[in-house]
Structure formats: C-alpha cells, structure tokens
Design a protein around this motif. Structure first.
Motif, PDB file in Angstrom:
ATOM      1  N   LEU A 167       0.853  -1.182   0.000  1.00 19.85           N
ATOM      2  CA  LEU A 167       0.000   0.000   0.000  1.00 19.85           C
ATOM      3  C   LEU A 167       0.888   1.232   0.000  1.00 19.85           C
ATOM      4  N   LEU A 168       0.486   2.248  -0.736  1.00 23.49           N
ATOM      5  CA  LEU A 168       1.144   3.549  -0.671  1.00 23.49           C
ATOM      6  C   LEU A 168       0.148   4.497  -0.024  1.00 23.49           C
ATOM      7  N   ARG A 169       0.544   5.037   1.121  1.00 24.96           N
ATOM      8  CA  ARG A 169      -0.326   5.907   1.906  1.00 24.96           C
ATOM      9  C   ARG A 169       0.195   7.342   1.863  1.00 24.96           C
ATOM     10  N   ALA A 170      -0.714   8.291   1.857  1.00 22.29           N
ATOM     11  CA  ALA A 170      -0.329   9.697   1.955  1.00 22.29           C
ATOM     12  C   ALA A 170       0.198   9.941   3.368  1.00 22.29           C
ATOM     13  N   TYR A 181     -10.096   7.047   9.490  1.00 22.88           N
ATOM     14  CA  TYR A 181      -9.956   5.600   9.344  1.00 22.88           C
ATOM     15  C   TYR A 181      -8.681   5.276   8.580  1.00 22.88           C
ATOM     16  N   ASP A 182      -8.068   4.155   8.908  1.00 21.19           N
ATOM     17  CA  ASP A 182      -6.793   3.752   8.328  1.00 21.19           C
ATOM     18  C   ASP A 182      -6.831   3.649   6.802  1.00 21.19           C
ATOM     19  N   TRP A 183      -7.960   3.314   6.215  1.00 26.47           N
ATOM     20  CA  TRP A 183      -8.052   3.150   4.761  1.00 26.47           C
ATOM     21  C   TRP A 183      -8.120   4.476   4.015  1.00 26.47           C
ATOM     22  N   GLN A 184      -8.405   5.582   4.702  1.00 24.94           N
ATOM     23  CA  GLN A 184      -8.640   6.855   4.025  1.00 24.94           C
ATOM     24  C   GLN A 184      -7.405   7.462   3.376  1.00 24.94           C
ATOM     25  N   ASN A 185      -6.230   7.126   3.839  1.00 21.30           N
ATOM     26  CA  ASN A 185      -5.029   7.714   3.239  1.00 21.30           C
ATOM     27  C   ASN A 185      -4.335   6.764   2.259  1.00 21.30           C
ATOM     28  N   ILE A 186      -4.987   5.661   1.913  1.00 23.35           N
ATOM     29  CA  ILE A 186      -4.416   4.743   0.920  1.00 23.35           C
ATOM     30  C   ILE A 186      -4.659   5.313  -0.470  1.00 23.35           C
ATOM     31  N   LEU A 187      -3.580   5.609  -1.175  1.00 25.70           N
ATOM     32  CA  LEU A 187      -3.671   6.154  -2.523  1.00 25.70           C
ATOM     33  C   LEU A 187      -3.442   5.092  -3.586  1.00 25.70           C
ATOM     34  N   LYS A 207      -0.228  -8.465  -9.972  1.00 25.29           N
ATOM     35  CA  LYS A 207      -1.397  -8.775 -10.802  1.00 25.29           C
ATOM     36  C   LYS A 207      -2.390  -7.625 -10.906  1.00 25.29           C
ATOM     37  N   LEU A 208      -2.375  -6.694  -9.947  1.00 27.72           N
ATOM     38  CA  LEU A 208      -3.379  -5.641  -9.914  1.00 27.72           C
ATOM     39  C   LEU A 208      -2.782  -4.380  -9.308  1.00 27.72           C
ATOM     40  N   MET A 209      -3.044  -3.242  -9.968  1.00 31.75           N
ATOM     41  CA  MET A 209      -2.642  -1.938  -9.446  1.00 31.75           C
ATOM     42  C   MET A 209      -3.887  -1.056  -9.400  1.00 31.75           C
ATOM     43  N   ILE A 210      -4.114  -0.408  -8.277  1.00 29.82           N
ATOM     44  CA  ILE A 210      -5.264   0.470  -8.112  1.00 29.82           C
ATOM     45  C   ILE A 210      -4.769   1.805  -7.566  1.00 29.82           C
ATOM     46  N   VAL A 211      -5.133   2.899  -8.250  1.00 34.22           N
ATOM     47  CA  VAL A 211      -4.896   4.243  -7.719  1.00 34.22           C
ATOM     48  C   VAL A 211      -6.267   4.862  -7.471  1.00 34.22           C
ATOM     49  N   ARG A 212      -6.367   5.675  -6.425  1.00 35.69           N
ATOM     50  CA  ARG A 212      -7.646   6.299  -6.091  1.00 35.69           C
ATOM     51  C   ARG A 212      -7.417   7.644  -5.405  1.00 35.69           C
ATOM     52  N   PHE A 213      -8.478   8.444  -5.427  1.00 36.51           N
ATOM     53  CA  PHE A 213      -8.473   9.671  -4.637  1.00 36.51           C
ATOM     54  C   PHE A 213      -9.908  10.040  -4.311  1.00 36.51           C
ATOM     55  N   SER A 214     -10.061  10.864  -3.322  1.00 36.49           N
ATOM     56  CA  SER A 214     -11.372  11.370  -2.931  1.00 36.49           C
ATOM     57  C   SER A 214     -11.425  12.846  -3.259  1.00 36.49           C
ATOM     58  N   LYS A 215     -12.589  13.310  -3.681  1.00 40.27           N
ATOM     59  CA  LYS A 215     -12.743  14.723  -3.978  1.00 40.27           C
ATOM     60  C   LYS A 215     -12.348  15.531  -2.748  1.00 40.27           C
TER      61      LYS A 215
END
Length: 154
Positions: free
Chosen positions: A47-50, A58-64, A75-83
């Motif tokens: 995991l790459l966290r901010a 919550y611990d999952w909120q800073n996972i980018l 096998k899988l790469m996911i990038v995400r962000f919240s408005k």
C-alpha cells in the motif's frame, strides 16, 4: 502505472521502493508526488499511503495506491483519490490524456464504456485490463459529468 509493470515480482517492487521487510513502513516520494508511506504488512500487497494527509479518521482513508500480488507476481494496481484530496491525486494519464479527476466520459474517445452495477465500475471490452471508478457510483446516463476516482489495471 507508477513506473511498474504487471508481472513484476514482489522482490523487484520491494527493491524499487527500497524496503526489504513485509513489516516495514518506509517514506518515499515519486516525481511530482506528495510524501508517501510504503506499507507492506504481507507479501500479497503493498500500500502507498499519503504521509501528510489531514483529517484521516480511518486507516483506509489515506491509501492512494494498492499493489496486489498473486504468488509473488504483481497482478493488480489500483490508484484512487477522494474529492477534496487533489494534492494527493496520482498524476499519470491513460493514453496521455485521461486520469484521476478527469470526467469518465473522456474515455469514450478511446472505447465504449459499460457500467457494472454490482462492482460500481466502468469497463470496456475494447480496453482489457482497465476499470474506472466514478464519483457517483452510477452509469453515465444517470450522471454524465462524474469524475474518475479510481483506476484499476489488471
């Protein structure tokens, strides 16, 4: 994505991020990115966290970024962000044009999109191995102006 390729080994990715333990958390930085924490608590994921994101309850909120491995192979790469977290948004672009924060409809230039109600993701039979998350968890007919909030490469 992120200078990584599917099929890389867990050990190769560890070496790129300069950490060698599955229990290690290490600060790193990519070009034009915020400071990130590389977090690997098991060999199946990284995991790459901010590191400096405010208002994380919550611990999952800073996972980018999530990197998922199967038998030691990426096998899988996911990038995400919240408005509202634009400073922490991945800057890479699909076809050099579309990325996190772009409108989902911009992908229609490259292929038709289908919406999966169960997974709440957009996909295209013409773009295998790519899925997009939209900001409103609905199809483009319901909300044509939603933005891309996650990109999955598999």
């Amino acid at each position: 994505m992120l200078g990584l390729q599917l099929g890389m080994t867990f050990a190769n990715v560890q070496a790129l991020f300069e950490f060698d333990s599955t229990s290690e958390r290490r600060a790193t930085r990519f070009l034009n990115s915020p400071r990130l924490i590389v977090d690997s608590d098991k060999e199946g994921s990284i995991l790459l966290r901010a590191a400096d994101m405010d208002n994380v309850v919550y611990d999952w909120q800073n996972i980018l970024v999530r990197l998922i491995f199967d038998h030691g192979i990426l096998k899988l790469m996911i990038v995400r962000f919240s408005k509202g977290d634009e400073a922490y948004r991945y800057q890479g672009k699909i076809f050099g044009k579309v990325g996190l924060g772009s409108q989902v409809s911009e992908m229609l230039e490259f292929a038709p999109l289908e919406y999966d109600d169960a997974e709440e993701l957009f996909y295209s039979n013409g773009l295998k191995g790519l899925e997009l998350g939209g900001s409103n968890a609905c199809d483009l007919i319901t909300n044509p102006s939603q933005i891309i909030t996650s990109i999955r490469i598999f």
